[in-house]
Design a protein around this motif. Sequence first.
Motif, PDB file in Angstrom:
ATOM      1  N   PRO B 345       6.005   8.699  10.108  1.00  0.00           N
ATOM      2  CA  PRO B 345       5.119   8.998   8.547  1.00  0.00           C
ATOM      3  C   PRO B 345       5.828   9.018   7.438  1.00  0.00           C
ATOM      4  CG  PRO B 345       4.838  10.780  10.171  1.00  0.00           C
ATOM      5  CD  PRO B 345       5.800  10.192  10.935  1.00  0.00           C
ATOM      6  N   LYS B 346       7.172   9.319   7.456  1.00  0.00           N
ATOM      7  CA  LYS B 346       7.991   9.196   6.229  1.00  0.00           C
ATOM      8  C   LYS B 346       8.413   7.697   5.863  1.00  0.00           C
ATOM      9  CE  LYS B 346      11.553  11.521   3.972  1.00  0.00           C
ATOM     10  NZ  LYS B 346      11.228  12.974   3.498  1.00  0.00           N
ATOM     11  N   GLN B 347       8.493   7.025   6.894  1.00  0.00           N
ATOM     12  CA  GLN B 347       8.643   5.555   6.589  1.00  0.00           C
ATOM     13  C   GLN B 347       7.218   4.976   6.041  1.00  0.00           C
ATOM     14  OE1 GLN B 347       9.918   4.284  10.523  1.00  0.00           O
ATOM     15  NE2 GLN B 347      11.876   3.425   9.682  1.00  0.00           N
ATOM     16  N   VAL B 348       5.954   5.455   6.653  1.00  0.00           N
ATOM     17  CA  VAL B 348       4.821   4.989   6.117  1.00  0.00           C
ATOM     18  C   VAL B 348       4.678   5.475   4.578  1.00  0.00           C
ATOM     19  CG1 VAL B 348       2.408   5.287   6.483  1.00  0.00           C
ATOM     20  CG2 VAL B 348       4.073   5.101   8.480  1.00  0.00           C
ATOM     21  N   SER B 349       5.031   6.705   4.239  1.00  0.00           N
ATOM     22  CA  SER B 349       4.752   7.142   3.140  1.00  0.00           C
ATOM     23  C   SER B 349       5.782   6.324   2.098  1.00  0.00           C
ATOM     24  CB  SER B 349       5.670   8.576   2.878  1.00  0.00           C
ATOM     25  OG  SER B 349       5.721   9.156   1.627  1.00  0.00           O
ATOM     26  N   ASN B 350       7.065   6.051   2.541  1.00  0.00           N
ATOM     27  CA  ASN B 350       7.597   5.254   1.452  1.00  0.00           C
ATOM     28  C   ASN B 350       7.119   3.919   1.149  1.00  0.00           C
ATOM     29  OD1 ASN B 350       9.707   7.000   1.443  1.00  0.00           O
ATOM     30  ND2 ASN B 350      11.071   6.280   3.139  1.00  0.00           N
ATOM     31  N   TRP B 351       6.533   3.243   2.246  1.00  0.00           N
ATOM     32  CA  TRP B 351       5.795   1.674   2.062  1.00  0.00           C
ATOM     33  C   TRP B 351       4.775   1.934   1.115  1.00  0.00           C
ATOM     34  CZ3 TRP B 351       7.204  -3.071   2.584  1.00  0.00           C
ATOM     35  CH2 TRP B 351       8.615  -3.359   3.345  1.00  0.00           C
ATOM     36  N   ILE B 352       3.746   3.134   1.450  1.00  0.00           N
ATOM     37  CA  ILE B 352       2.707   3.252   0.680  1.00  0.00           C
ATOM     38  C   ILE B 352       2.923   3.504  -0.770  1.00  0.00           C
ATOM     39  CG2 ILE B 352       0.745   4.560   0.161  1.00  0.00           C
ATOM     40  CD1 ILE B 352       0.523   4.572   3.294  1.00  0.00           C
ATOM     41  N   SER B 353       4.016   4.602  -1.067  1.00  0.00           N
ATOM     42  CA  SER B 353       4.277   4.950  -2.508  1.00  0.00           C
ATOM     43  C   SER B 353       5.319   4.075  -3.164  1.00  0.00           C
ATOM     44  CB  SER B 353       4.648   6.498  -2.740  1.00  0.00           C
ATOM     45  OG  SER B 353       5.841   6.671  -1.684  1.00  0.00           O
ATOM     46  N   GLY B 354       5.882   3.202  -2.309  1.00  0.00           N
ATOM     47  CA  GLY B 354       6.811   2.267  -3.036  1.00  0.00           C
ATOM     48  C   GLY B 354       6.053   1.010  -3.165  1.00  0.00           C
ATOM     49  N   GLU B 355       6.287  -0.105  -2.327  1.00  0.00           N
ATOM     50  CA  GLU B 355       5.847  -1.321  -2.247  1.00  0.00           C
ATOM     51  C   GLU B 355       4.396  -1.412  -2.736  1.00  0.00           C
ATOM     52  OE1 GLU B 355       8.823  -2.763  -3.128  1.00  0.00           O
ATOM     53  OE2 GLU B 355       7.773  -4.643  -2.359  1.00  0.00           O
ATOM     54  N   LEU B 356       3.420  -0.790  -1.833  1.00  0.00           N
ATOM     55  CA  LEU B 356       2.373  -1.021  -1.950  1.00  0.00           C
ATOM     56  C   LEU B 356       1.513  -0.375  -3.486  1.00  0.00           C
ATOM     57  CD1 LEU B 356      -0.716  -1.523  -0.735  1.00  0.00           C
ATOM     58  CD2 LEU B 356      -0.841   0.568   0.013  1.00  0.00           C
ATOM     59  N   PHE B 357       2.179   0.738  -3.903  1.00  0.00           N
ATOM     60  CA  PHE B 357       1.635   1.158  -5.428  1.00  0.00           C
ATOM     61  C   PHE B 357       2.024   0.160  -6.227  1.00  0.00           C
ATOM     62  CE2 PHE B 357       1.079   6.083  -4.870  1.00  0.00           C
ATOM     63  CZ  PHE B 357      -0.063   5.800  -3.762  1.00  0.00           C
ATOM     64  N   ARG B 358       3.465  -0.384  -6.046  1.00  0.00           N
ATOM     65  CA  ARG B 358       3.751  -1.621  -7.114  1.00  0.00           C
ATOM     66  C   ARG B 358       2.879  -2.650  -7.309  1.00  0.00           C
ATOM     67  NH1 ARG B 358       6.954  -5.446  -7.287  1.00  0.00           N
ATOM     68  NH2 ARG B 358       7.037  -5.978  -4.989  1.00  0.00           N
ATOM     69  N   LEU B 359       2.597  -3.407  -5.796  1.00  0.00           N
ATOM     70  CA  LEU B 359       1.751  -4.287  -5.995  1.00  0.00           C
ATOM     71  C   LEU B 359       0.359  -4.098  -6.459  1.00  0.00           C
ATOM     72  CD1 LEU B 359       2.693  -5.915  -2.488  1.00  0.00           C
ATOM     73  CD2 LEU B 359       3.331  -6.697  -4.846  1.00  0.00           C
ATOM     74  N   LEU B 360      -0.136  -2.653  -5.998  1.00  0.00           N
ATOM     75  CA  LEU B 360      -1.622  -2.572  -6.410  1.00  0.00           C
ATOM     76  C   LEU B 360      -1.668  -2.286  -8.078  1.00  0.00           C
ATOM     77  CD1 LEU B 360      -2.439   0.472  -4.202  1.00  0.00           C
ATOM     78  CD2 LEU B 360      -3.692  -1.678  -4.587  1.00  0.00           C
ATOM     79  N   SER B 361      -0.459  -1.863  -8.602  1.00  0.00           N
ATOM     80  CA  SER B 361      -0.500  -1.676 -10.220  1.00  0.00           C
ATOM     81  C   SER B 361      -0.522  -2.874 -10.800  1.00  0.00           C
ATOM     82  CB  SER B 361       0.815  -0.762 -10.780  1.00  0.00           C
ATOM     83  OG  SER B 361       1.689  -1.301 -10.939  1.00  0.00           O
ATOM     84  N   GLU B 362       0.388  -4.022 -10.110  1.00  0.00           N
ATOM     85  CA  GLU B 362       0.422  -5.484 -10.714  1.00  0.00           C
ATOM     86  C   GLU B 362      -0.556  -5.980 -10.496  1.00  0.00           C
ATOM     87  OE1 GLU B 362       5.228  -6.490  -9.315  1.00  0.00           O
ATOM     88  OE2 GLU B 362       3.637  -7.719  -8.575  1.00  0.00           O
ATOM     89  N   SER B 363      -1.423  -5.775  -9.666  1.00  0.00           N
ATOM     90  CA  SER B 363      -2.713  -6.734  -9.273  1.00  0.00           C
ATOM     91  C   SER B 363      -3.929  -5.822  -9.865  1.00  0.00           C
ATOM     92  CB  SER B 363      -2.893  -6.851  -7.810  1.00  0.00           C
ATOM     93  OG  SER B 363      -2.876  -5.800  -7.444  1.00  0.00           O
ATOM     94  N   GLY B 364      -3.856  -4.771 -10.487  1.00  0.00           N
ATOM     95  CA  GLY B 364      -4.699  -4.024 -10.847  1.00  0.00           C
ATOM     96  C   GLY B 364      -5.918  -3.625  -9.768  1.00  0.00           C
ATOM     97  N   LEU B 365      -5.596  -3.765  -8.658  1.00  0.00           N
ATOM     98  CA  LEU B 365      -6.636  -3.449  -7.653  1.00  0.00           C
ATOM     99  C   LEU B 365      -6.480  -1.847  -7.354  1.00  0.00           C
ATOM    100  CD1 LEU B 365      -6.003  -6.237  -5.052  1.00  0.00           C
ATOM    101  CD2 LEU B 365      -7.831  -5.966  -6.458  1.00  0.00           C
TER     102      LEU B 365
END
Lengths: 99, 483
Positions: B345-365
């Motif tokens: 779960p820790k790894q999942v947490s890192n991917w979501i709050s790291g890369e996923l959030f970054r791409l979300l804010s970049e794309s405005g999705l």
Amino acid sequence: MAKLSRQEVEYIAELAKLTLSDEEKQQFREQLSAILEYAAILQQVDTTGIPPTASAIPLKNVMRPDEAGLSLSNEEALFNAPDAQDGCFRVKAVLDDTP
Amino acid sequence: MRYEPVIGMEVHVELNTQSKMFCACRADIFGAAPNTHVCPVCLGMPGVLPVINQKAVEYTIMLGQALNCEIQLHNVFARKNYFYPDLPKGYQISQYELPLCLNGYVDVQPEGSPEPRRIRIRRVHLEEDTGKLTHVGDYSLVDLNRAGVPLVEIVTEADIHSAEEAYLYVSKLRQIVRYLGISTGDMEKGAMRCEVNLSLKNAATGEWGTKVEIKNLNSFRSVRNAIEYEVQRQEKVLAEGGAVEQVTMGWDENRQVTFVQRVKEGDVGYRYFPEPDLPPLYLEASWVEQIRAGLPELPDAKLARYTTDYGLTDKEAAVLAEDRATAEYFEAVVQAAADFPGVTPKQVSNWISGELFRLLSESGLEIGQVNIAPAHLAALIALVNANTINQTAAKKTFKVMFETGRAPKDIVRELGLEQISDAGQLEQLVRQVIADNPEAVERYRSGQEKVLGFLVGQVMRASRGKANPQLVGDLLKKELQTG
């Protein structure tokens, strides 16, 4: 039961946004007092142990499902309005002092 | 003299039902032309009868339950009488003596405070919203679209002691109504509006000062700023030997000051009485329990579960539990990870709050629009764990997953991102890099071990990012010792 005071009549008139003449204040003081006297008779009934009721109609839990239906058109909504502008009812200036 | 602010709040929340509180007009009025969501009932025409929207009652019960309230099976609507053109009937249908919910609480966690602070909820009741007035010179324009939209009022006890706590309370309330899906909670669109009752308590004597009410707090910032301003204003009045007047104030967002609106009337002015047009509610206890059983897991419970069951830190857990969509995505990935042993779960947490959030804010999705299947994210993490790809390649793959929704193993194969973990293949590159960088090699051998990082980087570059960096490090060390 004592009569309503003149001040009480003036306060009630203020809440109802009514401007009363001195004569009318006296007239309503008597009329309202008579109504209160009548209510005082009802208050003599012993209601010990009877829960207060908000409604005398034998109905409860009347609710409708949350379904949207048709509204009036803007023209229909404003049809009876004494004054209108930009699709709105137009009223005399009011201060922004919503309670 | 030291004073403590004593604050109670009233928050109004518009419910996002399909129809209005007492009629079938559509309740979603945002952006609609004036007076187009109106009918004889919400226009207050003579002879019409209101009928209670069951969904609005259900939503209020849900909120009451989420706020740990007692749900009142017997409750009654009441008329609150006043004259103002925002209400065409001359009264607002509200609840007074018998509201739907009583005696709840919310816990908030101020920064740096060891214990959460409990804010007691006095009551939660259901009522109708009022129309909107636009003041133009010597007249006002009235739009009654909003009149009759279901509105919930949440009243706290005077348990709030700072601008920060008020801010945390309102944030938490918004988080809860959004989790429940009963309101958008958008303050800037008026779906949530705050009022503050504030007085200063003399810290030495415990004596409470005069209560001032501040209305029109329509953003998180204005809640915080208005309280801070008003506390300072009252402290100054008292310090100068003056007395605080009992008044209702507004908040001027532009000038950042409070201003006196009008002198407060007592409740008696509203002449509340039971609404004769609406029969009372005697709710079935079984219905209330059914609603409780259908409540989603709330942020506090998620937070606790994420830290205890998943070993996340408070901060990591809070980021994921912040909104329901993020929490549900996280949990879906964790669930999918059951098929990929070793994915934590820790790894999942890192991917979501790291890369996923970054791409979300970049794309405005929004996270709800993400088309990475939970199992695909779990699979990607598994590929990293198995050393099939390195971290750089994983990020590249993730970006393509985000853009296309394709499976990670297909992307890895197509882009040739598999990590080179074959020692034989890497040894060649390692020898080449050693041969090309005699100076760096010399420095390493003379004891500057930091230079190893540079050499690893050179090998990584030579492998076009595909080498297993761990293995490269090991091979370099071995080669440099023997060579």
